[in-house]
Scaffold this active site. Structure first.
Site, PDB file in Angstrom:
ATOM      1  N   GLY A   1       0.807  -1.220   0.000  1.00 40.29           N
ATOM      2  CA  GLY A   1       0.000   0.000   0.000  1.00 40.29           C
ATOM      3  C   GLY A   1       0.836   1.264   0.000  1.00 40.29           C
TER       4      GLY A   1
ATOM      5  N   ARG B   1       8.664   4.671   1.674  1.00 41.64           N
ATOM      6  CA  ARG B   1       9.434   5.163   2.827  1.00 41.64           C
ATOM      7  C   ARG B   1      10.060   6.540   2.588  1.00 41.64           C
ATOM      8  NH1 ARG B   1      10.759  -0.715   3.600  1.00 41.64           N
ATOM      9  NH2 ARG B   1       9.864  -1.262   5.615  1.00 41.64           N
TER      10      ARG B   1
ATOM     11  N   HIS C   1       4.427   1.608  -7.962  1.00 45.09           N
ATOM     12  CA  HIS C   1       3.390   0.577  -7.854  1.00 45.09           C
ATOM     13  C   HIS C   1       2.442   0.625  -9.061  1.00 45.09           C
ATOM     14  CE1 HIS C   1       4.136   1.360  -3.389  1.00 45.09           C
ATOM     15  NE2 HIS C   1       4.404   0.077  -3.512  1.00 45.09           N
TER      16      HIS C   1
ATOM     17  N   VAL D   1      10.948   2.802 -11.166  1.00 43.14           N
ATOM     18  CA  VAL D   1      10.460   4.152 -11.482  1.00 43.14           C
ATOM     19  C   VAL D   1      11.144   5.125 -10.524  1.00 43.14           C
ATOM     20  CG1 VAL D   1       8.430   5.657 -11.591  1.00 43.14           C
ATOM     21  CG2 VAL D   1       8.253   3.261 -12.303  1.00 43.14           C
TER      22      VAL D   1
ATOM     23  N   GLN E   1      11.740  -4.239 -10.024  1.00 38.79           N
ATOM     24  CA  GLN E   1      13.201  -4.420  -9.962  1.00 38.79           C
ATOM     25  C   GLN E   1      13.805  -3.633  -8.789  1.00 38.79           C
ATOM     26  OE1 GLN E   1      15.290  -6.316 -11.456  1.00 38.79           O
ATOM     27  NE2 GLN E   1      17.262  -5.334 -11.073  1.00 38.79           N
ATOM     28  N   LYS E   2      13.034  -2.671  -8.272  1.00 40.94           N
ATOM     29  CA  LYS E   2      13.485  -1.888  -7.104  1.00 40.94           C
ATOM     30  C   LYS E   2      13.956  -2.811  -5.974  1.00 40.94           C
ATOM     31  CE  LYS E   2      13.545   1.480  -3.946  1.00 40.94           C
ATOM     32  NZ  LYS E   2      12.882   1.017  -2.783  1.00 40.94           N
ATOM     33  N   ASP E   3      13.197  -3.914  -5.769  1.00 41.07           N
ATOM     34  CA  ASP E   3      13.577  -4.902  -4.757  1.00 41.07           C
ATOM     35  C   ASP E   3      14.153  -6.116  -5.494  1.00 41.07           C
ATOM     36  OD1 ASP E   3      12.239  -3.819  -2.061  1.00 41.07           O
ATOM     37  OD2 ASP E   3      10.932  -3.376  -3.745  1.00 41.07           O
TER      38      ASP E   3
ATOM     39  N   LEU F   1       0.444   3.645  -2.224  1.00 46.68           N
ATOM     40  CA  LEU F   1       0.862   3.483  -3.612  1.00 46.68           C
ATOM     41  C   LEU F   1       1.451   4.755  -4.218  1.00 46.68           C
ATOM     42  CD1 LEU F   1      -2.094   1.340  -5.065  1.00 46.68           C
ATOM     43  CD2 LEU F   1      -0.039   0.580  -3.847  1.00 46.68           C
ATOM     44  N   HIS F   2       2.475   4.547  -5.020  1.00 46.90           N
ATOM     45  CA  HIS F   2       3.101   5.637  -5.771  1.00 46.90           C
ATOM     46  C   HIS F   2       3.247   5.187  -7.230  1.00 46.90           C
ATOM     47  CE1 HIS F   2       6.674   3.169  -5.441  1.00 46.90           C
ATOM     48  NE2 HIS F   2       6.669   3.259  -4.123  1.00 46.90           N
TER      49      HIS F   2
HETATM   50  P1  AMP Z   1       6.061  -2.517  -1.510  1.00 44.32           P
HETATM   51  O1  AMP Z   1       4.719  -1.881  -1.401  1.00 44.32           O
HETATM   52  O2  AMP Z   1       7.191  -1.642  -1.088  1.00 44.32           O
HETATM   53  O3  AMP Z   1       6.114  -3.888  -0.889  1.00 44.32           O
HETATM   54  O4  AMP Z   1       6.303  -2.745  -3.058  1.00 44.32           O
HETATM   55  C1  AMP Z   1       5.390  -3.482  -3.827  1.00 44.32           C
HETATM   56  C2  AMP Z   1       5.987  -3.723  -5.194  1.00 44.32           C
HETATM   57  O5  AMP Z   1       6.264  -2.479  -5.822  1.00 44.32           O
HETATM   58  C3  AMP Z   1       7.314  -4.502  -5.154  1.00 44.32           C
HETATM   59  O6  AMP Z   1       7.332  -5.445  -6.213  1.00 44.32           O
HETATM   60  C4  AMP Z   1       8.327  -3.419  -5.362  1.00 44.32           C
HETATM   61  O7  AMP Z   1       9.539  -3.871  -5.942  1.00 44.32           O
HETATM   62  C5  AMP Z   1       7.586  -2.489  -6.312  1.00 44.32           C
HETATM   63  N1  AMP Z   1       8.157  -1.148  -6.285  1.00 44.32           N
HETATM   64  C6  AMP Z   1       8.396  -0.368  -5.196  1.00 44.32           C
HETATM   65  N2  AMP Z   1       8.988   0.789  -5.556  1.00 44.32           N
HETATM   66  C7  AMP Z   1       9.134   0.735  -6.905  1.00 44.32           C
HETATM   67  C8  AMP Z   1       9.682   1.625  -7.881  1.00 44.32           C
HETATM   68  N3  AMP Z   1      10.218   2.794  -7.538  1.00 44.32           N
HETATM   69  N4  AMP Z   1       9.661   1.247  -9.180  1.00 44.32           N
HETATM   70  C9  AMP Z   1       9.125   0.047  -9.534  1.00 44.32           C
HETATM   71  N5  AMP Z   1       8.596  -0.835  -8.669  1.00 44.32           N
HETATM   72  C10 AMP Z   1       8.592  -0.494  -7.369  1.00 44.32           C
END
Ligand code: AMP
Length: 284
Positions: free
Chosen positions: A31, A187, A37, A176, A148-150, A33-34
């Site tokens: 959640g 974060r 996401h 992104v 790919q961020k993670d 979301l940016h």
């Molecule tokens: P999170 O909500 O942080 O668990 O992220 C959910 C999904 O969004 C994961 O697959 C992350 O790798 C992806 N994600 C987070 N930040 C980015 C970003 N800046 N660009 C692309 N994917 C992202």
């Protein structure tokens, strides 16, 4: 857009969609979301007829003293963003629904989970792979999209899906970034003005290493030392790691080799821990 909160309703909905011949795409998130996401939702929409965005702040992937309680949340805004990006269903269970009393089964990928993030967050990936396998069993997707961020997370999930014969295809979408290069992250809201400005040094140091590699530098020691100097100029609280990884095996290397290297780092500014990475192709 439909909002589903129980495992049972989600499973029944997915089964029904599959019976109707619909392709299901899933985007797991925590959640807040940016645009990172929503780029995954757009990707999932390209690959499927129905996109389920899961929103679940997963307690088992946070270690003691980490930010589970204060993790940013804004469910209403998330629903709007997910719908605008093309999501048709939100699956948003509460913690008790996902981890009822007596829950005792965990999934662990033994290779690649103890280095980099795994070294600094020893219980993190066990929580991630466990919740992702649960989410896949609940939502039954044809395709699941990660960022790919993670990069290490994406690698471990691909490994789990392959090792455990999960019938879905894992798609990894590009990072992104903000205009100044900072990778989008939920974060980032923790950063104060000065830290936010200094945090641009993460991507700058990754790009710098890329240029050096393209100019022929092959020593990880030299590259790491130069990146460390650049990062330290941003006065971080701590640099957790600057790692050079062979992407296909997720093993740290000491010498840059073709065809590619993943450079990954984790840096703390105050109480905020940022990660970033860059995949660099290497010529022979
Ligand atoms: P999170 O909500 O942080 O668990 O992220 C959910 C999904 O969004 C994961 O697959 C992350 O790798 C992806 N994600 C987070 N930040 C980015 C970003 N800046 N660009 C692309 N994917 C992202």
């Amino acid at each position: 857009m439909k909002i589903i909160a129980t495992v049972r309703e989600m499973q029944e909905t997915s089964e029904q969609l599959r019976r109707e011949g619909k392709r299901i795409g899933v985007v797991p998130t925590m959640g807040f979301l940016h645009a990172g996401h929503t780029s995954l939702i757009v990707k999932a929409r390209e690959l499927s007829d129905v996109v389920i965005t899961t929103i679940f702040v997963n307690p088992t992937q946070f270690g003691p003293g980490e930010d589970f309680e204060r993790y940013p949340r804004d469910f209403e805004r998330d629903c709007k963003k997910a719908e605008e990006a093309g999501s048709t269903i939100i699956f948003s269970p509460d913690v008790r629904e996902m981890y009822p009393e007596g829950f005792a089964s965990y999934v662990e990928v033994e290779h690649g989970s103890r280095i980099l993030e795994g070294k600094f967050r020893p219980t993190h990936f066990r929580g991630v792979t466990t919740v992702v396998l649960k989410l896949l069993n609940i939502t039954k997707p044809h395709a699941v999209v990660f960022g790919q961020k993670d990069a290490q997370q994406a690698f471990l999930i691909q490994k789990m899906v392959s090792d455990l014969n999960v019938e879905t295809s894992v798609v990894v979408a590009p990072i992104v970034r903000e205009k100044d290069g900072l990778a989008l992250s939920s974060r980032n809201v923790y950063l104060n003005g000065t830290e936010r400005e200094r945090a641009t040094q993460l991507y700058r140091s990754l790009k710098f290493a890329k240029e050096k590699i393209q100019q022929g530098e092959r020593s990880v020691d030299i590259l790491r030392a130069e990146m460390k100097r650049m990062l330290q100029s941003a006065q971080p609280t701590q640099i957790d790691y600057i790692a050079f990884v062979r992407p296909d095996l997720f093993q740290e290397i000491e010498h840059i080799q073709p065809p590619s290297v993943l450079i990954a780092l984790a840096v703390r500014f105050g109480g905020t821990r940022l990660i970033d990475n860059h995949l660099v192709s290497v010529s022979s």
